[in-house]
Design an enzyme around this catalytic site. Structure first.
Site, PDB file in Angstrom:
ATOM      1  N   ARG A  17      26.246  22.773   9.218  1.00 39.15           N
ATOM      2  CA  ARG A  17      27.399  22.592   9.878  1.00 39.15           C
ATOM      3  C   ARG A  17      27.910  23.435  11.060  1.00 39.15           C
ATOM      4  NH1 ARG A  17      29.213  18.094   6.676  1.00 39.15           N
ATOM      5  NH2 ARG A  17      28.715  18.563   4.461  1.00 39.15           N
ATOM      6  N   SER A  19      30.425  23.954  14.969  1.00 40.46           N
ATOM      7  CA  SER A  19      31.900  23.537  15.455  1.00 40.46           C
ATOM      8  C   SER A  19      31.726  22.264  16.162  1.00 40.46           C
ATOM      9  CB  SER A  19      32.229  24.530  16.319  1.00 40.46           C
ATOM     10  OG  SER A  19      31.363  24.581  17.433  1.00 40.46           O
ATOM     11  N   THR A  22      27.144  18.208  12.994  1.00 35.34           N
ATOM     12  CA  THR A  22      26.650  18.445  11.637  1.00 35.34           C
ATOM     13  C   THR A  22      24.994  18.191  11.928  1.00 35.34           C
ATOM     14  OG1 THR A  22      28.419  17.580  10.444  1.00 35.34           O
ATOM     15  CG2 THR A  22      26.179  17.752   9.227  1.00 35.34           C
ATOM     16  N   LYS A  36      21.202  16.826  15.337  1.00 34.52           N
ATOM     17  CA  LYS A  36      22.418  17.284  15.648  1.00 34.52           C
ATOM     18  C   LYS A  36      23.443  16.186  15.849  1.00 34.52           C
ATOM     19  CE  LYS A  36      24.366  21.234  16.698  1.00 34.52           C
ATOM     20  NZ  LYS A  36      24.849  22.657  17.538  1.00 34.52           N
ATOM     21  N   ASP A 130      26.339  30.309  25.281  1.00 38.37           N
ATOM     22  CA  ASP A 130      26.846  30.601  24.224  1.00 38.37           C
ATOM     23  C   ASP A 130      25.894  31.173  23.041  1.00 38.37           C
ATOM     24  OD1 ASP A 130      29.042  30.738  22.265  1.00 38.37           O
ATOM     25  OD2 ASP A 130      28.528  28.804  21.421  1.00 38.37           O
TER      26      ASP A 130
HETATM   27  N1  LIG Z   1      16.637  22.673  14.929  1.00 41.54           N
HETATM   28  C1  LIG Z   1      16.982  23.079  13.650  1.00 41.54           C
HETATM   29  N2  LIG Z   1      16.318  23.062  12.794  1.00 41.54           N
HETATM   30  C2  LIG Z   1      16.635  23.717  11.532  1.00 41.54           C
HETATM   31  N3  LIG Z   1      17.837  24.123  11.151  1.00 41.54           N
HETATM   32  C3  LIG Z   1      18.858  23.912  12.206  1.00 41.54           C
HETATM   33  C4  LIG Z   1      18.474  23.505  13.484  1.00 41.54           C
HETATM   34  N4  LIG Z   1      19.407  23.424  14.096  1.00 41.54           N
HETATM   35  C5  LIG Z   1      20.562  24.035  13.437  1.00 41.54           C
HETATM   36  N5  LIG Z   1      19.996  24.239  12.166  1.00 41.54           N
HETATM   37  C6  LIG Z   1      21.075  24.674  10.974  1.00 41.54           C
HETATM   38  O1  LIG Z   1      22.151  24.034  11.247  1.00 41.54           O
HETATM   39  C7  LIG Z   1      23.187  25.132  10.920  1.00 41.54           C
HETATM   40  C8  LIG Z   1      24.442  24.428  11.975  1.00 41.54           C
HETATM   41  O2  LIG Z   1      23.996  24.639  13.330  1.00 41.54           O
HETATM   42  P1  LIG Z   1      25.086  24.347  14.528  1.00 41.54           P
HETATM   43  O3  LIG Z   1      24.125  24.597  15.784  1.00 41.54           O
HETATM   44  O4  LIG Z   1      25.593  22.882  14.244  1.00 41.54           O
HETATM   45  O5  LIG Z   1      25.850  25.238  14.397  1.00 41.54           O
HETATM   46  P2  LIG Z   1      26.143  26.908  14.656  1.00 41.54           P
HETATM   47  O6  LIG Z   1      25.124  27.117  15.830  1.00 41.54           O
HETATM   48  O7  LIG Z   1      25.956  27.713  13.444  1.00 41.54           O
HETATM   49  O8  LIG Z   1      27.595  27.000  15.059  1.00 41.54           O
HETATM   50  P3  LIG Z   1      28.075  26.577  16.535  1.00 41.54           P
HETATM   51  O9  LIG Z   1      27.414  25.522  16.964  1.00 41.54           O
HETATM   52  O10 LIG Z   1      29.583  26.124  15.996  1.00 41.54           O
HETATM   53  O11 LIG Z   1      28.076  27.514  17.349  1.00 41.54           O
HETATM   54  C9  LIG Z   1      22.504  26.364  11.542  1.00 41.54           C
HETATM   55  O12 LIG Z   1      22.979  27.359  10.941  1.00 41.54           O
HETATM   56  C10 LIG Z   1      20.947  26.301  11.140  1.00 41.54           C
HETATM   57  O13 LIG Z   1      20.910  26.659   9.618  1.00 41.54           O
END
Ligand SMILES: Nc1ncnc2c1ncn2[C@@H]1O[C@H](COP(=O)(O)OP(=O)(O)OP(=O)(O)O)[C@@H](O)[C@H]1O
Length: 415
Positions: A17, A19, A22, A36, A130
């Site tokens: 998850r 910000s 999910t 996402k 970001d």
């Molecule tokens: N393409 C993907 N493949 C596998 N796991 C992923 C992928 N994208 C994200 N994740 C997993 O999901 C988690 C949440 O990702 P998300 O991009 O929603 O949040 P974040 O980057 O950790 O924080 P924010 O988006 O708030 O900066 C990540 O830490 C990662 O472990």
């Protein structure tokens, strides 16, 4: 519990998850994917949905081995979803938290991959806005790179821009994560490619030292440092890496390296970094607990209202746009009030005043506690010595009449 997303995708299980929403493990016509699903309040925002559709071509067109590809963007009822490459591994934040710091060669290799991904994006006119360890995924299914470094892939392209505030509020709000914000963003300029270079160099510094160069303390202090302070030098940092970091953290965006140059310069350094161990940095340098200066007080209050101060790069998650707090404890994108021109000018003043203030006034709380303890020990020693001296004087003096009898009298009571 399986759930359908549009007509082509099914999601089964939450991977993580952030910000903005999910991330789910899912299945598409061509195999496994990561989906996402943006937060409901974001999905209900018609301006954002419009932007989402507009950005589709740019984001789905970005195809590079060091970028997490976006296959599709789905708008389906109340669902707004990005369908991405599934990366089997972890994110760089998790790795950093596990290892503390990385060896210079591994850090350089990971950041060279990130810079390659950025070069492709910048060439396509996309600014990430970001870059931070959370947005770098380590692909453990790919063969490792130099020094056994995992291959890195940058993700979340365009998310900051998608959820950016409308133009009228952009003048007063900042979207990003405080520790990685380039000074020109804080000063209100339009974010260009150089902001990604600044954030990438900040991540490189963090991989090597365990902390970001300008992070720590409350948000106002972090913003001030980006605008007014120089990068603190780090003992034992290889010269080549230090030069690259300094160039990329230049206050003037035009003085920073371009993404492709950054990748080349880092890879050129790899042979001399081979075998160099991780820097011996204190386990947790922590932020000096300075009181906010008057210009920073407003951010300190905002930090308190959201539950704490920004220590290292993780503070409270301030909602990106009005809406519920993210249901994750991770520090993420932040919507901050942009400091006014007057406040920026006062930052410079405050910074100068802090530098010029006598050392005693600049002491951190930890230093003051140490000083107080030393003082207490000194006082105790002086008191003990004084007591001993008094006792010695009493013994050495002529005993009063009858004192000898008293001294030699038996200890038991006379019957
Ligand atoms: N393409 C993907 N493949 C596998 N796991 C992923 C992928 N994208 C994200 N994740 C997993 O999901 C988690 C949440 O990702 P998300 O991009 O929603 O949040 P974040 O980057 O950790 O924080 P924010 O988006 O708030 O900066 C990540 O830490 C990662 O472990």
């Amino acid at each position: 519990m399986a759930r359908k997303i549009g007509s082509r995708y099914t999601v089964h299980q939450v991977i993580g998850r952030g910000s903005a929403g999910t991330v789910w493990l899912g299945e598409g016509p061509d195999g496994p994917v990561a989906v996402k699903l943006l937060r409901e309040d974001l999905a209900a925002d018609q301006v954002l949905v419009g932007r989402f559709v507009q950005e589709r071509a740019a984001l789905t067109g970005l195809d590079h081995p060091h970028v997490v590809g976006v296959h599709d963007m789905v708008v389906d009822g109340s669902d707004l979803a990005l369908v991405m490459d599934l990366v089997r591994g972890s994110d760089l934040r998790t790795r950093l938290e596990h290892d503390g710091v990385l060896s210079p060669a591994v850090a350089a290799s990971v950041i060279a991959d990130v810079a390659d991904g950025l070069a492709a994006a910048h060439a396509a006119g996309i600014v990430h806005r970001d870059v931070k360890p959370e947005n770098v995924l380590l692909d453990l299914a790919a063969p490792p790179g130099p020094a056994g470094a995992p291959r890195a892939r940058l993700t979340d392209f365009g998310i900051a821009r998608l959820v950016d505030a409308p133009r009228r509020t952009r003048a007063t709000r900042i979207i990003g994560t405080p520790d990685y914000l380039a000074p020109e963003i804080i000063e209100g300029l339009e974010p260009r490619a150089a902001v990604d270079i600044y954030a990438t160099a900040t991540v490189l510094y963090e991989l090597l030292t365990g902390t970001t160069p300008f992070g720590g303390g409350h948000t106002g202090a972090v913003l001030r440092r980006h605008v007014t302070e120089n990068v603190p030098p780090v003992e034992g940092m290889p010269d080549g890496l230090w030069r690259i970091i300094s160039e990329c953290l230049a206050k003037a965006p035009a003085s920073r390296l371009r993404a492709a140059e950054l990748a080349v310069r880092l890879r050129e350094l790899l042979p001399e970094l081979a075998g160099v161990g991780p820097l011996a940095v204190p386990a947790q340098r922590g932020a000096p607990e300075e009181a906010p200066t008057p210009g920073e007080a407003v951010y300190a209050e905002a930090d308190a209202a959201t539950g704490g101060t920004h220590r290292r790069r993780r503070g409270p998650a301030v909602p990106l746009v009005p809406g519920p707090q993210p249901d994750s404890t991770r520090d993420t994108h932040t919507s901050l009030r942009r400091p006014s021109a007057r406040e920026l000018a006062s930052y410079a003043e405050e910074s100068r005043a802090q530098r010029d203030r006598p050392a005693a006034h600049r002491r951190t709380r930890a230093q003051m506690i140490r000083r107080r303890r030393t003082l207490a020990v000194l006082i105790a020693v002086v008191l003990l010595l004084a007591g001993a001296a008094a006792a010695w004087t009493a013994f050495a003096a002529e005993p009063p009449a009858g004192a000898a009898a008293a001294v030699h009298a038996p200890w038991y009571p006379r019957l």
